[in-house]
Enzyme design. Structure first.
Site, PDB file in Angstrom:
ATOM      1  CG  ASN A 109      -0.386   0.665   2.426  1.00  0.00           C
ATOM      2  OD1 ASN A 109      -0.431   1.897   2.560  1.00  0.00           O
ATOM      3  ND2 ASN A 109       0.201  -0.122   3.330  1.00  0.00           N
ATOM      4  CG  PHE A 113      -0.468   9.319   7.010  1.00  0.00           C
ATOM      5  CD1 PHE A 113      -0.382   7.971   7.299  1.00  0.00           C
ATOM      6  CD2 PHE A 113       0.476  10.171   7.588  1.00  0.00           C
ATOM      7  CE1 PHE A 113       0.613   7.461   8.116  1.00  0.00           C
ATOM      8  CE2 PHE A 113       1.482   9.683   8.418  1.00  0.00           C
ATOM      9  CZ  PHE A 113       1.548   8.317   8.675  1.00  0.00           C
ATOM     10  CB  SER A 174       3.649   5.819   7.211  1.00  0.00           C
ATOM     11  OG  SER A 174       3.259   5.767   5.857  1.00  0.00           O
ATOM     12  CG  ASN A 176       3.038   4.515   1.800  1.00  0.00           C
ATOM     13  OD1 ASN A 176       3.848   4.165   0.944  1.00  0.00           O
ATOM     14  ND2 ASN A 176       2.303   3.659   2.485  1.00  0.00           N
ATOM     15  CB  THR A 177       4.247  10.469   5.210  1.00  0.00           C
ATOM     16  OG1 THR A 177       2.851  10.164   5.224  1.00  0.00           O
ATOM     17  CG2 THR A 177       4.449  11.939   5.511  1.00  0.00           C
ATOM     18  CE  LYS A 216       2.389   0.253  12.855  1.00  0.00           C
ATOM     19  NZ  LYS A 216       1.015   0.068  12.410  1.00  0.00           N
ATOM     20  CG  ASN A 245       4.035   1.170   9.460  1.00  0.00           C
ATOM     21  OD1 ASN A 245       3.399   0.726   8.512  1.00  0.00           O
ATOM     22  ND2 ASN A 245       3.724   2.305  10.055  1.00  0.00           N
TER      23      ASN A 245
HETATM   24  C1  LIG Z   1      -3.673  -0.754   3.536  1.00  0.00           C
HETATM   25  C2  LIG Z   1      -2.850  -0.523   4.772  1.00  0.00           C
HETATM   26  C3  LIG Z   1      -2.897   0.722   5.382  1.00  0.00           C
HETATM   27  C4  LIG Z   1      -2.128   0.951   6.531  1.00  0.00           C
HETATM   28  N1  LIG Z   1      -2.216   2.161   7.149  1.00  0.00           N
HETATM   29  C5  LIG Z   1      -1.523   2.371   8.288  1.00  0.00           C
HETATM   30  C6  LIG Z   1      -1.645   3.598   8.980  1.00  0.00           C
HETATM   31  O1  LIG Z   1      -2.401   4.498   8.586  1.00  0.00           O
HETATM   32  N2  LIG Z   1      -0.905   3.759  10.117  1.00  0.00           N
HETATM   33  C7  LIG Z   1      -0.069   2.783  10.597  1.00  0.00           C
HETATM   34  O2  LIG Z   1       0.561   2.982  11.638  1.00  0.00           O
HETATM   35  N3  LIG Z   1       0.033   1.596   9.973  1.00  0.00           N
HETATM   36  C8  LIG Z   1      -0.666   1.378   8.841  1.00  0.00           C
HETATM   37  N4  LIG Z   1      -0.555   0.172   8.208  1.00  0.00           N
HETATM   38  C9  LIG Z   1       0.375  -0.850   8.743  1.00  0.00           C
HETATM   39  C10 LIG Z   1      -0.325  -1.859   9.635  1.00  0.00           C
HETATM   40  O3  LIG Z   1      -0.887  -1.238  10.764  1.00  0.00           O
HETATM   41  C11 LIG Z   1       0.672  -2.938  10.116  1.00  0.00           C
HETATM   42  O4  LIG Z   1       1.645  -2.343  10.947  1.00  0.00           O
HETATM   43  C12 LIG Z   1       1.389  -3.631   8.959  1.00  0.00           C
HETATM   44  O5  LIG Z   1       0.535  -3.799   7.854  1.00  0.00           O
HETATM   45  C13 LIG Z   1       1.941  -5.004   9.375  1.00  0.00           C
HETATM   46  O6  LIG Z   1       0.915  -5.844   9.836  1.00  0.00           O
HETATM   47  P1  LIG Z   1       0.146  -6.911   8.888  1.00  0.00           P
HETATM   48  O7  LIG Z   1       1.186  -7.706   8.174  1.00  0.00           O
HETATM   49  O8  LIG Z   1      -0.713  -7.709   9.826  1.00  0.00           O
HETATM   50  O9  LIG Z   1      -0.661  -6.114   7.931  1.00  0.00           O
HETATM   51  C14 LIG Z   1      -1.310  -0.083   7.057  1.00  0.00           C
HETATM   52  C15 LIG Z   1      -1.282  -1.329   6.430  1.00  0.00           C
HETATM   53  C16 LIG Z   1      -2.041  -1.556   5.301  1.00  0.00           C
HETATM   54  C17 LIG Z   1      -1.997  -2.920   4.648  1.00  0.00           C
END
Ligand SMILES: Cc1cc2nc3c(=O)[nH]c(=O)nc-3n(C[C@H](O)[C@H](O)[C@H](O)COP(=O)(O)O)c2cc1C
Length: 348
Positions: A109, A113, A174, A176-177, A216, A245
């Protein structure tokens, strides 16, 4: 049953499938259907001065605006983390910005934000019935705010959300920022956490309640910077660390369709990498800080591995997309039945 639902949902573009799932969840909750289906694992854990219904939480990013907390709470989670929210609303990156890699049970992704801003989130939490599980709020900075001015954005969110949050997560990870991850290093990190802890102390005195502050972090950190980061966080007195993350590493998806899309990779290819960070962090910090593990949990075994590596709690996002809500209850049950001598429990 979920495998059929998933097959149908995967016919839709990922973000459309997400919006459709959330609308269905909201509808089912309003009709009272979620309560009939729900069978949450009740294995309470006391940490951070809070009672978690079980050790499995929803990771940030799935409900960025706290629009769906009622339905999500009934999927069996022990706690929810909403956000990332920024001071001002922002649209995020252009679509498409979310990609599935089914053969690796992964997602990439670059949402950036996208969120409705802090005022909307405050309103949601003030006006919606509050689930009986802790709600953490994950905060970030607006894309147009420079790193030099980032503290102002985080302080704005901390102050605005203080009364609504059970805990607050400072998202520095993140991908992506642009430039955000630089805030995990050196003087920039020290200044940021010092400023936030000072504001937290002032808010706690004013309101008579100390809201735990967590940070985080990214999985793409070498051992030396990782221990330096942990030392800075401990010295500042933060209450917990969320690891991790998404990753920029593409090894686990090499050759797959979408592997080269820009953004953060989550799901199965991240599992080992994030567990390794949790293990190293726990070895370094001892019992002095709560550790919440996220990254590629898609089974009870994955959740157990994270706790055996030193996590107190775990969070899931991508596993929910591929495995459905059963991954939540399976994981929560396995962690509840863990023998007492294994696993970890922080002193916080
Ligand atoms: C589509 C998407 C959007 C995410 N948006 C955020 C976010 O806004 N803030 C954040 O701290 N982590 C965000 N994450 C990261 C997740 O919270 C998590 O830390 C990461 O995906 C690893 O866990 P997972 O493998 O179970 O997905 C996002 C992940 C995905 C897939």
């Amino acid at each position: 049953m979920f495998s059929l639902t998933r097959r149908l949902l995967f016919l839709l573009p990922p973000e459309v499938a997400h919006d459709f799932s959330m609308a269905t969840l909201d509808g089912a909750q309003k009709l009272g259907l979620m309560r009939l289906a729900a069978n949450p694992v009740k294995a309470p854990v006391q940490l951070l001065g809070l009672t978690f219904q079980n050790r499995v939480g929803l990771a940030a990013g799935l409900d960025k605006n706290a629009d769906h907390i009622g339905g999500l709470a009934q999927l069996g989670f022990g706690f929810l983390e909403v956000g990332t929210v920024t001071p001002k609303p922002q649209p995020g990156n252009d679509r498409p910005r979310l990609f599935r890699i089914p053969e690796r049970q992964a997602l990439i992704n670059r949402m950036g934000f996208n969120n409705k801003g802090v005022d909307h989130l405050v309103e949601q939490l003030a006006t919606k019935p509050r689930p009986s599980i802790p709600i953490g709020i994950n905060i970030g900075k607006n894309r147009n705010t420079s790193n030099e001015e980032a503290l102002g954005d985080y302080l704005h969110c901390l102050e605005a959300l203080y009364e609504a949050a059970d805990y607050i997560t400072v998202n520095l990870s993140s991908p992506n920022t642009p430039g955000l991850r630089a805030l995990q290093e050196g003087q920039a990190l020290q200044n940021l956490v010092a400023g936030l802890m000072q504001k937290r102390t002032a808010m706690a005195e004013k309101l008579g309640r100390c809201v735990p502050l967590l940070v985080k972090i990214a999985p793409d950190i070498d051992p030396t910077p990782l221990t330096e980061l942990a030392d800075t966080l401990l010295e500042a007195g933060v209450d917990g660390i969320i690891a991790t993350n998404t990753t920029l590493d593409r090894q686990g998806v090499a050759g797959c369709k979408h592997a080269e899309e820009v953004g953060g990779l989550s799901g199965q290819p991240l599992t080992e990498k994030s567990t390794d960070i949790v293990r190293k962090l726990r070895a370094h910090i001892g019992d002095n800080c709560v550790l919440i593990a996220a990254g590629g949990i898609a089974s009870a075994k994955d959740a157990l591995d994270k706790v055996n590596a030193g996590a107190d709690l775990v969070q899931i996002y991508t596993g929910l997309i591929y495995r459905g809500p059963s991954v939540v209850s399976e994981s929560a049950l396995a962690l509840a039945n863990m023998p007492c001598e294994s696993g970890h429990s922080s002193s916080k």
